[in-house]
Design a protein around this motif. Structure first.
Motif, PDB file in Angstrom:
ATOM      1  N   ASN A 254       0.863  -1.143  -0.103  1.00  0.00           N
ATOM      2  CA  ASN A 254       0.186   0.040   0.134  1.00  0.00           C
ATOM      3  C   ASN A 254       0.948   1.353  -0.321  1.00  0.00           C
ATOM      4  OD1 ASN A 254      -2.446  -1.389   0.145  1.00  0.00           O
ATOM      5  ND2 ASN A 254      -2.299  -1.715   2.235  1.00  0.00           N
ATOM      6  N   HIS A 255       2.037   1.130   0.151  1.00  0.00           N
ATOM      7  CA  HIS A 255       3.179   2.191   0.525  1.00  0.00           C
ATOM      8  C   HIS A 255       4.257   2.207  -0.532  1.00  0.00           C
ATOM      9  CE1 HIS A 255       0.693   3.628   3.714  1.00  0.00           C
ATOM     10  NE2 HIS A 255       0.750   2.558   4.182  1.00  0.00           N
TER      11      HIS A 255
ATOM     12  N   ILE B 283       4.805   7.410  -1.316  1.00  0.00           N
ATOM     13  CA  ILE B 283       3.325   7.835  -1.678  1.00  0.00           C
ATOM     14  C   ILE B 283       2.422   6.307  -1.310  1.00  0.00           C
ATOM     15  CG2 ILE B 283       3.407   6.684  -4.137  1.00  0.00           C
ATOM     16  CD1 ILE B 283       1.465   9.026  -5.157  1.00  0.00           C
ATOM     17  N   GLY B 284       1.252   6.426  -0.780  1.00  0.00           N
ATOM     18  CA  GLY B 284       0.527   5.268  -0.305  1.00  0.00           C
ATOM     19  C   GLY B 284      -0.811   5.443  -0.354  1.00  0.00           C
ATOM     20  N   LEU B 285      -1.500   4.340   0.137  1.00  0.00           N
ATOM     21  CA  LEU B 285      -3.060   4.080  -0.176  1.00  0.00           C
ATOM     22  C   LEU B 285      -3.530   3.395   1.365  1.00  0.00           C
ATOM     23  CD1 LEU B 285      -5.572   4.342  -1.891  1.00  0.00           C
ATOM     24  CD2 LEU B 285      -5.040   1.912  -2.218  1.00  0.00           C
TER      25      LEU B 285
ATOM     26  N   VAL C 250      -5.546   8.452  -0.141  1.00  0.00           N
ATOM     27  CA  VAL C 250      -4.098   8.752  -0.955  1.00  0.00           C
ATOM     28  C   VAL C 250      -3.429   9.823  -0.055  1.00  0.00           C
ATOM     29  CG1 VAL C 250      -2.880   9.520  -2.938  1.00  0.00           C
ATOM     30  CG2 VAL C 250      -4.942   8.209  -3.058  1.00  0.00           C
ATOM     31  N   GLY C 251      -2.120   9.287   0.209  1.00  0.00           N
ATOM     32  CA  GLY C 251      -1.340  10.291   1.134  1.00  0.00           C
ATOM     33  C   GLY C 251       0.238  10.196   0.306  1.00  0.00           C
TER      34      GLY C 251
ATOM     35  N   ALA D 190       4.270  11.248  -9.972  1.00  0.00           N
ATOM     36  CA  ALA D 190       4.263   9.842  -9.270  1.00  0.00           C
ATOM     37  C   ALA D 190       2.790   9.727  -9.061  1.00  0.00           C
ATOM     38  CB  ALA D 190       4.858   9.934  -8.090  1.00  0.00           C
ATOM     39  N   LEU D 191       2.012  10.862  -8.796  1.00  0.00           N
ATOM     40  CA  LEU D 191       0.663  10.677  -8.396  1.00  0.00           C
ATOM     41  C   LEU D 191      -0.402   9.960  -9.469  1.00  0.00           C
ATOM     42  CD1 LEU D 191      -1.486  10.513  -6.245  1.00  0.00           C
ATOM     43  CD2 LEU D 191      -1.845  13.061  -6.684  1.00  0.00           C
ATOM     44  N   LEU D 192       0.145  10.697 -10.846  1.00  0.00           N
ATOM     45  CA  LEU D 192      -0.610   9.904 -12.090  1.00  0.00           C
ATOM     46  C   LEU D 192      -0.568   8.431 -12.099  1.00  0.00           C
ATOM     47  CD1 LEU D 192       0.311  13.018 -14.378  1.00  0.00           C
ATOM     48  CD2 LEU D 192      -2.125  12.359 -13.579  1.00  0.00           C
TER      49      LEU D 192
END
Length: 168
Positions: free
Chosen positions: A27-28, A44-46, A59-60, A76-78
């Motif tokens: 998740n991360h 970045i994680g979920l 999302v964080g 990265a987020l895309l």
């Protein structure tokens, strides 16, 4: 940052976090540069939803200061959004075969502390829409009261956003 991040953040905190995230589900994710893939510059994680919200995920992300302002987090987020909606817990074979991959999550959301306009802009650049503001919802680690700005993105809105972006 939330209170989940120790301050100051020590090597022991990092070692514990790495150990927790070695096992599936992943998740991360760490962010590195192509030039130096052994140096972590961000993450970045979920945080997956559960029960009646299991189709969602929060999302964080974070990025070290020297790397901010270069568009790296937006990039990265895309990629993370695409992975989370379609390939998470899968091998990506459907996409590789030209088939439409199975949707893994149908909605992502993120909360941003008041005043963090850079993070708000990153979310907006990646298709998230502002859904509201929770006034006085957060007490920071410094004891300050601030608002929480809520952003959301559905898989349908993501697909429409990608299509409009490709046409531009």
């Amino acid at each position: 940052m939330t209170l989940a991040f120790a301050h100051p953040y020590t090597l022991e905190h990092a070692t514990t976090w790495i150990a927790m995230n070695k096992e599936s589900p992943h998740n991360h994710l760490f962010l590195t540069t192509l030039e130096d893939p052994k140096t972590v510059i961000g993450g970045i994680g979920l945080k997956p939803g559960s029960d009646i919200t299991s189709h969602t995920g929060e999302v964080g992300y974070w990025l070290a200061e020297p790397y901010q302002g270069r568009g790296l987090m937006s990039e990265a987020l895309l990629a993370f959004i695409e992975w989370t909606f379609y390939q998470r817990d899968g091998d990506g074979s459907a996409a590789a075969e030209g088939k439409k991959p199975e949707v893994k999550k149908t909605r992502l959301f993120a909360g941003v502390l008041g005043g963090n306009t850079r993070s708000m802009r990153i979310l907006e650049k990646c298709g998230f829409q502002k859904e509201g503001v929770q006034k006085g919802h957060i007490v920071t680690r410094y004891g300050e009261l601030t608002d929480l700005h809520m952003y959301g993105l559905t898989v349908g809105d993501w697909e429409a956003w990608k299509k409009s972006r490709q046409q531009q």
